[in-house]
Design an enzyme around this catalytic site. Sequence first.
Site, PDB file in Angstrom:
ATOM      1  N   ARG A   1       7.951  44.021  14.425  1.00  0.00           N
ATOM      2  CA  ARG A   1       7.420  43.217  13.329  1.00  0.00           C
ATOM      3  C   ARG A   1       8.430  43.053  12.207  1.00  0.00           C
ATOM      4  O   ARG A   1       8.187  42.329  11.254  1.00  0.00           O
ATOM      5  CB  ARG A   1       6.142  43.860  12.763  1.00  0.00           C
ATOM      6  CG  ARG A   1       4.978  43.782  13.730  1.00  0.00           C
ATOM      7  CD  ARG A   1       3.672  44.004  13.020  1.00  0.00           C
ATOM      8  NE  ARG A   1       3.481  45.405  12.706  1.00  0.00           N
ATOM      9  CZ  ARG A   1       2.791  45.844  11.665  1.00  0.00           C
ATOM     10  NH1 ARG A   1       2.263  44.995  10.811  1.00  0.00           N
ATOM     11  NH2 ARG A   1       2.630  47.118  11.463  1.00  0.00           N
ATOM     12  N   TYR A   2       9.534  43.800  12.305  1.00  0.00           N
ATOM     13  CA  TYR A   2      10.583  43.720  11.275  1.00  0.00           C
ATOM     14  C   TYR A   2      11.906  43.506  11.987  1.00  0.00           C
ATOM     15  O   TYR A   2      12.106  44.018  13.090  1.00  0.00           O
ATOM     16  CB  TYR A   2      10.670  45.035  10.502  1.00  0.00           C
ATOM     17  CG  TYR A   2       9.401  45.473   9.811  1.00  0.00           C
ATOM     18  CD1 TYR A   2       9.009  44.876   8.614  1.00  0.00           C
ATOM     19  CD2 TYR A   2       8.603  46.485  10.343  1.00  0.00           C
ATOM     20  CE1 TYR A   2       7.853  45.293   7.964  1.00  0.00           C
ATOM     21  CE2 TYR A   2       7.449  46.899   9.698  1.00  0.00           C
ATOM     22  CZ  TYR A   2       7.081  46.302   8.505  1.00  0.00           C
ATOM     23  OH  TYR A   2       5.941  46.722   7.871  1.00  0.00           O
TER      24      TYR A   2
ATOM     25  N   ARG B   1      13.753  47.029  12.825  1.00  0.00           N
ATOM     26  CA  ARG B   1      13.029  48.168  13.397  1.00  0.00           C
ATOM     27  C   ARG B   1      12.291  47.745  14.678  1.00  0.00           C
ATOM     28  O   ARG B   1      11.793  46.623  14.750  1.00  0.00           O
ATOM     29  CB  ARG B   1      11.983  48.679  12.394  1.00  0.00           C
ATOM     30  CG  ARG B   1      12.569  49.524  11.290  1.00  0.00           C
ATOM     31  CD  ARG B   1      11.699  49.542  10.043  1.00  0.00           C
ATOM     32  NE  ARG B   1      11.974  48.387   9.202  1.00  0.00           N
ATOM     33  CZ  ARG B   1      11.344  48.112   8.050  1.00  0.00           C
ATOM     34  NH1 ARG B   1      10.390  48.893   7.603  1.00  0.00           N
ATOM     35  NH2 ARG B   1      11.673  47.048   7.354  1.00  0.00           N
TER      36      ARG B   1
ATOM     37  N   CYS C   1      -2.332  61.531  24.148  1.00  0.00           N
ATOM     38  CA  CYS C   1      -2.298  62.305  22.909  1.00  0.00           C
ATOM     39  C   CYS C   1      -2.942  63.652  23.166  1.00  0.00           C
ATOM     40  O   CYS C   1      -3.729  63.816  24.091  1.00  0.00           O
ATOM     41  CB  CYS C   1      -3.057  61.574  21.804  1.00  0.00           C
ATOM     42  SG  CYS C   1      -2.155  60.147  21.153  1.00  0.00           S
TER      43      CYS C   1
ATOM     44  N   CYS D   1      -7.597  60.798  18.068  1.00  0.00           N
ATOM     45  CA  CYS D   1      -8.174  60.688  16.723  1.00  0.00           C
ATOM     46  C   CYS D   1      -9.196  59.557  16.723  1.00  0.00           C
ATOM     47  O   CYS D   1      -8.935  58.475  17.238  1.00  0.00           O
ATOM     48  CB  CYS D   1      -7.083  60.349  15.716  1.00  0.00           C
ATOM     49  SG  CYS D   1      -5.728  61.530  15.747  1.00  0.00           S
TER      50      CYS D   1
ATOM     51  N   CYS E   1      -7.934  56.249  15.291  1.00  0.00           N
ATOM     52  CA  CYS E   1      -6.639  55.815  15.840  1.00  0.00           C
ATOM     53  C   CYS E   1      -6.362  54.329  15.633  1.00  0.00           C
ATOM     54  O   CYS E   1      -7.223  53.488  15.816  1.00  0.00           O
ATOM     55  CB  CYS E   1      -6.575  56.112  17.337  1.00  0.00           C
ATOM     56  SG  CYS E   1      -5.025  55.582  18.097  1.00  0.00           S
TER      57      CYS E   1
ATOM     58  N   ARG F   1      -4.112  52.739  17.433  1.00  0.00           N
ATOM     59  CA  ARG F   1      -3.810  52.139  18.744  1.00  0.00           C
ATOM     60  C   ARG F   1      -5.054  52.223  19.613  1.00  0.00           C
ATOM     61  O   ARG F   1      -4.970  52.359  20.827  1.00  0.00           O
ATOM     62  CB  ARG F   1      -2.648  52.861  19.430  1.00  0.00           C
ATOM     63  CG  ARG F   1      -1.340  52.771  18.709  1.00  0.00           C
ATOM     64  CD  ARG F   1      -0.436  51.648  19.218  1.00  0.00           C
ATOM     65  NE  ARG F   1       0.466  51.195  18.175  1.00  0.00           N
ATOM     66  CZ  ARG F   1       1.486  51.902  17.730  1.00  0.00           C
ATOM     67  NH1 ARG F   1       1.784  53.058  18.266  1.00  0.00           N
ATOM     68  NH2 ARG F   1       2.225  51.444  16.760  1.00  0.00           N
TER      69      ARG F   1
ATOM     70  N   ASP G   1      -6.485  51.278   8.850  1.00  0.00           N
ATOM     71  CA  ASP G   1      -6.369  49.905   9.366  1.00  0.00           C
ATOM     72  C   ASP G   1      -7.744  49.321   9.676  1.00  0.00           C
ATOM     73  O   ASP G   1      -8.707  50.046   9.926  1.00  0.00           O
ATOM     74  CB  ASP G   1      -5.489  49.877  10.619  1.00  0.00           C
ATOM     75  CG  ASP G   1      -4.001  49.956  10.281  1.00  0.00           C
ATOM     76  OD1 ASP G   1      -3.631  49.631   9.133  1.00  0.00           O
ATOM     77  OD2 ASP G   1      -3.222  50.346  11.158  1.00  0.00           O
TER      78      ASP G   1
ATOM     79  N   ASP H   1      -1.533  48.081   5.634  1.00  0.00           N
ATOM     80  CA  ASP H   1      -0.886  47.256   6.656  1.00  0.00           C
ATOM     81  C   ASP H   1      -1.688  45.962   6.713  1.00  0.00           C
ATOM     82  O   ASP H   1      -2.880  45.983   7.023  1.00  0.00           O
ATOM     83  CB  ASP H   1      -0.916  47.992   8.007  1.00  0.00           C
ATOM     84  CG  ASP H   1       0.363  47.773   8.793  1.00  0.00           C
ATOM     85  OD1 ASP H   1       1.032  46.755   8.547  1.00  0.00           O
ATOM     86  OD2 ASP H   1       0.673  48.611   9.658  1.00  0.00           O
TER      87      ASP H   1
ATOM     88  N   LYS I   1       3.585  46.220   5.937  1.00  0.00           N
ATOM     89  CA  LYS I   1       2.930  47.157   5.025  1.00  0.00           C
ATOM     90  C   LYS I   1       3.295  46.807   3.590  1.00  0.00           C
ATOM     91  O   LYS I   1       4.446  46.479   3.318  1.00  0.00           O
ATOM     92  CB  LYS I   1       3.407  48.576   5.331  1.00  0.00           C
ATOM     93  CG  LYS I   1       3.141  49.001   6.771  1.00  0.00           C
ATOM     94  CD  LYS I   1       3.772  50.346   7.061  1.00  0.00           C
ATOM     95  CE  LYS I   1       3.543  50.795   8.488  1.00  0.00           C
ATOM     96  NZ  LYS I   1       4.382  50.052   9.465  1.00  0.00           N
TER      97      LYS I   1
END
Length: 363
Positions: A108-109, A112, A121, A125, A128, A130, A289, A326, A333
Amino acid sequence: MSAFPVGGKIPPEDWGNWRWQCAHAIRTVEQIPPELRSGDIASISEAVQRFGLVITPYYFSLIQQQDPADPICRMAMPTPEELVHTEGLFDDPIAEKTHRPIPGVIRRYPDRAVFLVSGQCAVNCRHCTRRHLGQNKVTPMTQGDVYVAVQYLKKNKEIRDVILSGGDPLLLKDQHLENLVSAIRAVPSVEIIRIGTRVPVTLPMRVTASLADVLARFQPIYINTQFNHPREITPEAEAAVAHLVDQGIQVANQAVLLKGVNDAPGIIETLCRSLIRIRVRPYYLFMCDLWQGTGHFRTSIQTGIDIMAHLRGRLSGLAIPQLVADLPGGIGKIPLGPNHIVSREPGRTVLRAPNGDQVAYPD
Ligand SMILES: *Cc1c(COP(=O)(O)O)cnc(C)c1O
């Protein structure tokens, strides 16, 4: 089958072995102790169907079971609230599905790139970001994908910062991780490698001295982890961080502001204070998010700003993270915070001090 036996009965060499922890993780609704089920089995099963379920015995042991609002439980246990449709939330709020130049890579940048290297994982979580990838739905990069991605880095020399994510990259075997990191490190235009991992929080025994040795051979490496609550800062977590920092690997924290977990100034203050004591630098405090299924975790931007205003002046500047959101659409962000500018005119700006005083500041 009930949950693994907790407390006292497990030999320390098992408890301290990350493979034992993964092998004994809670993965089915039936393994959740009935007193920790926050709804009917059918709804909880549906939540698990959508977003998976994994909780290591270590992370489970941090839950204070007598507390119905336990923050650790809230982050790890599936609940029927995940099925609630909330107006204004999205199925891919930060457009990660569309910013995929090649398989397994999110960009997205310009400078990066994020590599999705692992599909697993230690703990799924409940908040999460994702979550669309879901349990068993993340296709981690194959060796072929990694080869293609490394060619992509060689061609796109403006990428200086490669972020390993997933899933949790530190669930890969040492040797696999070493192959991956060394292949990326061999690209001259890549300056830094970051690893996004919750392992220091959810499976700290995975961070062995030998893992830290492997990573330290490919400096500069930065680890970004996610402590969200002071109760996650245990002696085991502190030892995991120490292995990394003692090898010169910087560890930073990306907390997520979560309703009912840490959305209070005093909790974030204690968290950040404790983090710098164990040598973790608070980096970001994320607004949660805008994922469909996370409505019960959402806090207002005002809550975030109030927390930031509380931290300023009370905490070492080193301990103060940046509050960020974000933006929907995958734009990126942006930082948020109390507005310290009251007014501007040519030659002079009026600023508001943390105590409310207004002070003229000449240009
Ligand atoms: C968050 C993110 C990054 C890293 O952002 P920083 O502000 O540099 O920490 C890079 N790529 C993507 C796709 C991201 O979502």
